[in-house]
Design a protein around this motif. Structure first.
Motif, short mmCIF file in Angstrom:
data_model
loop_
_atom_site.label_atom_id
_atom_site.label_comp_id
_atom_site.label_asym_id
_atom_site.label_seq_id
_atom_site.Cartn_x
_atom_site.Cartn_y
_atom_site.Cartn_z
N ARG A 1 6.78 38.21 -40.70
CA ARG A 1 7.58 38.43 -39.49
C ARG A 1 9.02 38.82 -39.82
O ARG A 1 9.59 39.73 -39.19
CB ARG A 1 7.57 37.18 -38.62
N ALA A 2 9.62 38.18 -40.79
CA ALA A 2 11.01 38.49 -41.14
C ALA A 2 11.13 39.91 -41.68
O ALA A 2 12.08 40.63 -41.36
CB ALA A 2 11.54 37.48 -42.15
N LYS A 3 10.19 40.33 -42.51
CA LYS A 3 10.23 41.69 -43.03
C LYS A 3 9.99 42.71 -41.91
O LYS A 3 10.58 43.79 -41.92
CB LYS A 3 9.19 41.86 -44.14
N GLY A 4 9.13 42.35 -40.97
CA GLY A 4 8.93 43.23 -39.82
C GLY A 4 10.20 43.38 -39.01
O GLY A 4 10.57 44.49 -38.59
N ASP A 5 10.89 42.27 -38.79
CA ASP A 5 12.13 42.32 -38.02
C ASP A 5 13.21 43.14 -38.72
O ASP A 5 14.07 43.74 -38.07
CB ASP A 5 12.65 40.90 -37.76
N ALA A 6 13.17 43.18 -40.05
CA ALA A 6 14.17 43.93 -40.81
C ALA A 6 13.78 45.38 -41.02
O ALA A 6 14.56 46.16 -41.60
CB ALA A 6 14.37 43.26 -42.17
N TYR A 7 12.62 45.79 -40.57
CA TYR A 7 12.09 47.10 -40.92
C TYR A 7 12.96 48.24 -40.41
O TYR A 7 13.18 49.23 -41.12
CB TYR A 7 10.66 47.26 -40.42
N GLU A 8 13.47 48.13 -39.20
CA GLU A 8 14.27 49.24 -38.68
C GLU A 8 15.53 49.46 -39.52
O GLU A 8 15.85 50.60 -39.88
CB GLU A 8 14.66 49.00 -37.22
N THR A 9 16.23 48.37 -39.84
CA THR A 9 17.42 48.49 -40.68
C THR A 9 17.05 49.07 -42.04
O THR A 9 17.73 49.98 -42.56
CB THR A 9 18.08 47.12 -40.86
N ASN A 10 15.99 48.57 -42.62
CA ASN A 10 15.58 49.04 -43.94
C ASN A 10 15.13 50.51 -43.91
O ASN A 10 15.42 51.27 -44.84
CB ASN A 10 14.45 48.17 -44.48
N GLY B 1 4.24 40.71 -38.30
CA GLY B 1 5.35 41.65 -38.19
C GLY B 1 4.95 43.03 -37.73
O GLY B 1 5.79 43.93 -37.66
N ALA B 2 3.68 43.24 -37.39
CA ALA B 2 3.20 44.59 -37.08
C ALA B 2 3.90 45.18 -35.85
O ALA B 2 4.27 46.35 -35.85
CB ALA B 2 1.69 44.57 -36.88
N GLY B 3 4.04 44.39 -34.82
CA GLY B 3 4.69 44.90 -33.61
C GLY B 3 6.11 45.36 -33.89
O GLY B 3 6.54 46.41 -33.38
N ALA B 4 6.84 44.59 -34.67
CA ALA B 4 8.23 44.96 -34.99
C ALA B 4 8.27 46.22 -35.83
O ALA B 4 9.13 47.09 -35.63
CB ALA B 4 8.91 43.80 -35.73
N VAL B 5 7.35 46.37 -36.79
CA VAL B 5 7.32 47.58 -37.61
C VAL B 5 7.02 48.80 -36.74
O VAL B 5 7.67 49.84 -36.85
CB VAL B 5 6.28 47.44 -38.74
N ARG B 6 6.04 48.68 -35.87
CA ARG B 6 5.66 49.80 -35.01
C ARG B 6 6.81 50.20 -34.09
O ARG B 6 7.09 51.38 -33.90
CB ARG B 6 4.42 49.43 -34.18
N ARG B 7 7.47 49.21 -33.51
CA ARG B 7 8.62 49.52 -32.63
C ARG B 7 9.75 50.17 -33.43
O ARG B 7 10.40 51.10 -32.95
CB ARG B 7 9.10 48.24 -31.94
N ALA B 8 9.97 49.67 -34.63
CA ALA B 8 11.03 50.24 -35.48
C ALA B 8 10.73 51.69 -35.81
O ALA B 8 11.61 52.56 -35.72
CB ALA B 8 11.16 49.42 -36.76
N GLN B 9 9.50 51.98 -36.17
CA GLN B 9 9.13 53.35 -36.51
C GLN B 9 9.36 54.28 -35.32
O GLN B 9 9.88 55.39 -35.48
CB GLN B 9 7.68 53.39 -36.99
#
Length: 256
Positions: A157-166, A199-207
């Motif tokens: 989850r934490a890596k997913g939340d950081a995905y947009e910044t990364n 973290g999948a939802g956060a990664v998808r939203r970030a992308q």
């Protein structure tokens, strides 16, 4: 290698990411008929031989320890060459399974802050490929990066939340080190993976947000693409062809 003649500028494309960029479990027997022979005037960088060779899906399109793997580069190259019949296409592919974008001291990753890991390794190959082309009188810019990655970050989850910044930082560094401000960055969106991937939802939203709010960044949605029944995660051969088509169509709409 003698460079083929060109009546249009050549193009250099980088394919990067994790196993769905590599082409997990796929080999020559999975290729559709039109991809069973080398793509004319499409060349792929061989990191062991330090040179370009004809792009032959299912033979030299994987990693050094798995050269028979093939991913979206096969169909992308076929489509690109059909659209540019007298311009050569050069491909550098550096994809490794089970690799995240977030820095992880316990595993291989693509983080731009991780020294000596995947970003640096890919950068070395891109630089060597560009130098080889320049030495043969064919200097070429990186016109596009095809990026299929994010499933690893989705497991946390934490890596997913950081995905947009990364991801934003990664794109900026890719353009600074591999290409330029006009390099098109093409994202393959990960699937809605369900249980086990908090973290999948956060990664998808970030992308989706990065593609919607950035210049020369595209998004190819893979939700409808078939997955291998053994795990429900990895793209089938049919899906890899569809991903190559998606990258080609998305990229030509925004190419400078």
């Amino acid at each position: 290698m003698d460079l083929p003649p060109a009546c249009e500028p050549p193009a250099l494309v980088v394919v990067a990411g994790q196993s769905n960029a590599l082409g997990y479990t796929l080999g020559r027997s999975d290729l559709p008929p039109h991809l069973q022979t080398p793509v004319p005037d499409a060349w792929i960088w061989n990191p062991l031989r330090k040179g370009f060779e004809p792009l032959a899906p299912g033979s030299n399109t994987g990693a050094p320890n798995n050269p028979q793997a093939w991913g979206p580069e096969a169909q992308f190259a076929w489509r690109w060459r059909a659209a540019h019949p007298c311009a050569p296409l050069y491909v550098v592919k550096h994809a490794r399974g089970d690799t995240g974008l977030a820095a992880d001291p316990a595993a291989r990753d693509w983080s731009i802050s991780s020294r000596g890991e995947l970003f640096d390794a890919a950068s070395t190959e891109v630089s060597a490929a560009k130098a080889a082309l320049a030495a043969r009188g064919a200097p070429v810019r990186v016109s596009a990066v095809l990026w299929m990655q994010g499933e690893k970050d989705a497991t946390d989850r934490a890596k997913g939340d950081a995905y947009e910044t990364n991801l934003r930082a990664f794109i900026a560094r890719v353009r600074a080190r591999w290409g330029d401000a006009q390099t098109v960055f093409e994202i393959g969106r990960i699937d809605d993976l369900g249980d086990g991937y908090p973290g999948a939802g956060a990664v998808r939203r970030a992308q989706a947000r990065v593609a919607a709010t950035s210049e020369h960044v595209t998004l190819t949605d893979t939700d409808a693409f078939p997955r291998q029944p053994s795990d429900g995660l990895h793209l089938t051969a049919k899906a890899q062809v569809a991903l190559g088509d998606g990258f080609f169509e998305a990229g030509r709409k925004v190419a400078p």
